[in-house]
Design a protein around this motif. Sequence first.
Motif, mmCIF file in Angstrom:
data_model
loop_
_atom_site.group_PDB
_atom_site.id
_atom_site.type_symbol
_atom_site.label_atom_id
_atom_site.label_comp_id
_atom_site.label_asym_id
_atom_site.label_seq_id
_atom_site.Cartn_x
_atom_site.Cartn_y
_atom_site.Cartn_z
ATOM 1 N N ASN A 150 29.143 -19.293 33.258
ATOM 2 C CA ASN A 150 28.432 -19.623 32.031
ATOM 3 C C ASN A 150 29.075 -20.835 31.361
ATOM 4 O OD1 ASN A 150 26.907 -17.277 32.481
ATOM 5 N ND2 ASN A 150 28.335 -16.021 31.295
ATOM 6 N N GLN A 194 25.369 -14.535 18.318
ATOM 7 C CA GLN A 194 25.444 -15.248 19.591
ATOM 8 C C GLN A 194 24.147 -16.022 19.790
ATOM 9 O OE1 GLN A 194 28.213 -15.068 22.136
ATOM 10 N NE2 GLN A 194 27.087 -16.985 22.311
ATOM 11 N N HIS A 196 21.850 -18.060 22.243
ATOM 12 C CA HIS A 196 21.596 -18.263 23.663
ATOM 13 C C HIS A 196 20.666 -19.468 23.833
ATOM 14 C CE1 HIS A 196 23.211 -14.285 25.025
ATOM 15 N NE2 HIS A 196 22.941 -13.985 23.761
#
Length: 500
Positions: A150, A194, A196
């Motif tokens: 990632n 978070q 994304h």
Amino acid sequence: MSILSEQIQAISRDKNIDPRTIIEALQDAVTAAARRHFKSNENLVAIYSEESHRMELYAAKRVTDVVVSPETEVSLEEALQADETAEIGDVLYEPRQDRFEELGRIAAQTAKQIIVQKVREAERENIYNEYIGRVGEIVHGVVKRFERGNIILDIGRTEALLPRSEQSPAENFSQNDRVRVVITQVTKDAKGPQVHVSRTSPELLKRLFEMEVPEIYDGTVTIKAAAREPGERAKVGVASNDPDVDPVGACVGMKGSRVQAVIRELRGEKIDIIPWSEDPVVFAANALSPAKVSRVQITDFTNQRLEVIVEESQLSLAIGKRGQNVRLASKLVGWNIDIRSDAEMKREVASQFQSLLSRPDVPLTDLTALNPAYAQYLQKAGIATLEELADANVNDVASILDISFDEAVALIEQARQLLPPTETDEDSASETAELEAAPEHEAEAEATPEDTADVSLQSETAADAPTSTDTAAAPAAAAPGRPAPDAIAPEDEPELQPGA
């Protein structure tokens, strides 16, 4: 302005947090520290004074008629001495500033931890509220680090996660590379919000076209649908709200300049721009470009299935490499697409038709060659199968269907042609073919003996007859054999006398 007030303003600027949120965090922190330090039954409350810019400590007591707990309750008479407007049920705040000075280092450390936690939570909530409304928007990020495939990007106020599954196989990034990504979702985790992001989402393709095509940005041209196989190929369905604007030409640009800019950003991903249509049949035919489609028909409207017929030479082009073209077209249209060649379709139709005709009773409704409206009226009149139609009376059929005599004859003849041949018909056809192929001498061989005797007798009589030079008798003598006129000898012709 006090030092405390300056610190509140500084934290507010650095963390982009409302000062009121910081003040509430301070009040909660001092209140918790005071209750933990004094361990009394009093309901201690810390309040920030806007006038003195200081934290002040109070004991909150409820006004009642009968005081049961002196530490948390106060009588109405005592409350009226402090506040003339006090009533039963009100809360009276008694100052405890003298006790506030007794708070030591441990209480201050406790308050600090609570303040930091409250400020962090407020910052996370602020970041979440900021980015949750930006889902589908393009942001610029800098590659910060790599974690198990990632990529962690710095997008300004926070970090974003670019998962391995959202990375294009045609792209490779290094640390500190600048990347344009699209926000796909924002979640609340234990470590904070978070964000994304993605490089493979069709939304990235739409936003890139918005940046490159002014007609899309101002709403003249609309992107109705987009489908991608990242790094390889993409299809975009566009429509125009202005009849004078070509949506495909607007997206392509002069000499392909606009679409080429998007292709460069996607590292060479090929893009097909398709004119959009509300009719899925038309849109599917356009979406299979560059293949030329012969026919498209809906086979299952409920499950959204389409059948596309193409020429044999266009079959491989319509399917594409490893089925890529039809797969992208199916995603773009939103229907399942089955592609077949016209030759295969013809073979299957012929096979089905032959198997249908081989059945003993063929319903008229199963025959696409006959008019469906005719089949309904004929069934109501008791003619339900092809055999019954072939044996029906012409006048009855014409009367039932309200058609002319010739049309009824043609319809019955058509039904007879559609019927499978029977054994009797095959035997009759064989006998007819044998008679047509038989030579003429076989017919002469079937003559009777009486006919042969008559011919011999006539021949003998002609041989015994006397020969005559008279021109009138010549045709009679030559009648049985019918000789041509040229057979008369020149010397037998009479001489023409002058003056005759």
